[in-house]
Design a protein around this motif. Structure first.
Motif, PDB file in Angstrom:
ATOM      1  N   VAL A  32     -47.941 -23.481  46.983  1.00 15.06           N
ATOM      2  CA  VAL A  32     -48.794 -22.445  47.607  1.00 15.06           C
ATOM      3  C   VAL A  32     -49.874 -21.670  47.018  1.00 15.06           C
ATOM      4  CG1 VAL A  32     -48.207 -20.185  48.667  1.00 15.06           C
ATOM      5  CG2 VAL A  32     -46.534 -21.615  48.876  1.00 15.06           C
ATOM      6  N   GLU A  33     -50.963 -21.927  47.337  1.00 16.69           N
ATOM      7  CA  GLU A  33     -52.127 -21.475  46.733  1.00 16.69           C
ATOM      8  C   GLU A  33     -52.165 -19.763  47.100  1.00 16.69           C
ATOM      9  OE1 GLU A  33     -56.894 -21.392  47.318  1.00 16.69           O
ATOM     10  OE2 GLU A  33     -56.155 -23.071  46.891  1.00 16.69           O
ATOM     11  N   VAL A  34     -52.216 -19.027  46.151  1.00 12.89           N
ATOM     12  CA  VAL A  34     -52.203 -17.477  46.205  1.00 12.89           C
ATOM     13  C   VAL A  34     -53.189 -16.740  45.717  1.00 12.89           C
ATOM     14  CG1 VAL A  34     -50.549 -15.372  45.816  1.00 12.89           C
ATOM     15  CG2 VAL A  34     -49.668 -17.589  46.099  1.00 12.89           C
ATOM     16  N   THR A  35     -54.001 -15.992  46.401  1.00 10.46           N
ATOM     17  CA  THR A  35     -55.018 -15.134  45.875  1.00 10.46           C
ATOM     18  C   THR A  35     -54.708 -13.584  46.344  1.00 10.46           C
ATOM     19  OG1 THR A  35     -56.575 -17.124  46.335  1.00 10.46           O
ATOM     20  CG2 THR A  35     -57.520 -14.910  46.179  1.00 10.46           C
ATOM     21  N   ASP A  51     -51.345 -23.238  52.000  1.00  8.31           N
ATOM     22  CA  ASP A  51     -50.940 -24.750  51.759  1.00  8.31           C
ATOM     23  C   ASP A  51     -51.863 -25.350  50.649  1.00  8.31           C
ATOM     24  OD1 ASP A  51     -50.036 -27.235  51.670  1.00  8.31           O
ATOM     25  OD2 ASP A  51     -48.842 -27.154  53.421  1.00  8.31           O
ATOM     26  N   ALA A  52     -51.225 -25.560  49.461  1.00 13.85           N
ATOM     27  CA  ALA A  52     -52.117 -26.023  48.438  1.00 13.85           C
ATOM     28  C   ALA A  52     -52.727 -27.498  48.715  1.00 13.85           C
ATOM     29  CB  ALA A  52     -51.437 -26.005  47.076  1.00 13.85           C
ATOM     30  N   LYS A  53     -51.837 -28.136  49.624  1.00 14.93           N
ATOM     31  CA  LYS A  53     -52.293 -29.642  49.916  1.00 14.93           C
ATOM     32  C   LYS A  53     -52.972 -29.665  51.012  1.00 14.93           C
ATOM     33  CE  LYS A  53     -48.123 -31.207  47.447  1.00 14.93           C
ATOM     34  NZ  LYS A  53     -47.020 -32.261  47.274  1.00 14.93           N
ATOM     35  N   ASP A  54     -52.681 -28.941  51.973  1.00 13.57           N
ATOM     36  CA  ASP A  54     -53.720 -28.940  53.173  1.00 13.57           C
ATOM     37  C   ASP A  54     -54.504 -27.766  53.406  1.00 13.57           C
ATOM     38  OD1 ASP A  54     -52.511 -31.323  54.341  1.00 13.57           O
ATOM     39  OD2 ASP A  54     -50.773 -30.367  54.911  1.00 13.57           O
ATOM     40  N   PRO A  55     -55.535 -27.585  54.253  1.00  9.47           N
ATOM     41  CA  PRO A  55     -56.377 -26.378  54.304  1.00  9.47           C
ATOM     42  C   PRO A  55     -55.727 -25.754  55.501  1.00  9.47           C
ATOM     43  CG  PRO A  55     -57.466 -28.283  55.391  1.00  9.47           C
ATOM     44  CD  PRO A  55     -56.409 -28.769  54.577  1.00  9.47           C
ATOM     45  N   PHE A  56     -54.602 -25.058  55.286  1.00 12.36           N
ATOM     46  CA  PHE A  56     -53.800 -24.291  56.311  1.00 12.36           C
ATOM     47  C   PHE A  56     -53.403 -23.231  55.601  1.00 12.36           C
ATOM     48  CE2 PHE A  56     -49.908 -23.305  58.350  1.00 12.36           C
ATOM     49  CZ  PHE A  56     -50.301 -23.366  59.680  1.00 12.36           C
ATOM     50  N   MET A  57     -53.956 -22.216  56.387  1.00 15.32           N
ATOM     51  CA  MET A  57     -53.433 -20.616  55.940  1.00 15.32           C
ATOM     52  C   MET A  57     -51.974 -20.548  56.226  1.00 15.32           C
ATOM     53  SD  MET A  57     -55.240 -17.081  56.643  1.00 15.32           S
ATOM     54  CE  MET A  57     -54.155 -15.789  57.193  1.00 15.32           C
TER      55      MET A  57
END
Length: 97
Positions: A32-35, A51-57
């Motif tokens: 998970v990409e977290v900002t 989602d860190a692998k797909d451009p999906f929020m």
């Protein structure tokens, strides 16, 4: 992520609070990409999760006095989960819900 609470009973942030610096966290089997976005209009720390692998929020997470609020968009419409514990947030994100 941290499961600890401060001695005052306040919930510690489970993610970094470095503004606009994305990090990738492994939660269960998911990356998970977290900002951290800063505080929202209610003065609560707020993060956006991708989602860190797909451009999906995945959703938005904010931290209030009584726990976390997780907002997500689903095929059935927007869903808001309120007053979540740290463990509940980790379980939701790790399972992909």
């Amino acid at each position: 992520m941290s499961n600890s609470q401060q001695s005052s009973g306040a919930i510690e942030p489970i993610f970094s609070t470095r503004t606009l610096v994305p990090t990738v966290q492994r939660i269960g089997e998911k990356a998970v990409e977290v900002t951290y976005l800063g505080v929202n209009v209610a003065g609560e720390p707020t993060w956006i999760l991708w989602d860190a692998k797909d451009p999906f929020m995945i959703g938005m997470l904010s931290q209030g006095q009584m726990g976390y609020t997780f907002e997500q968009r689903t095929t059935m419409g927007p869903m808001v989960h309120s007053n979540l514990s740290t463990h509940s947030v980790q379980r939701m994100l790790g399972s992909g819900n």
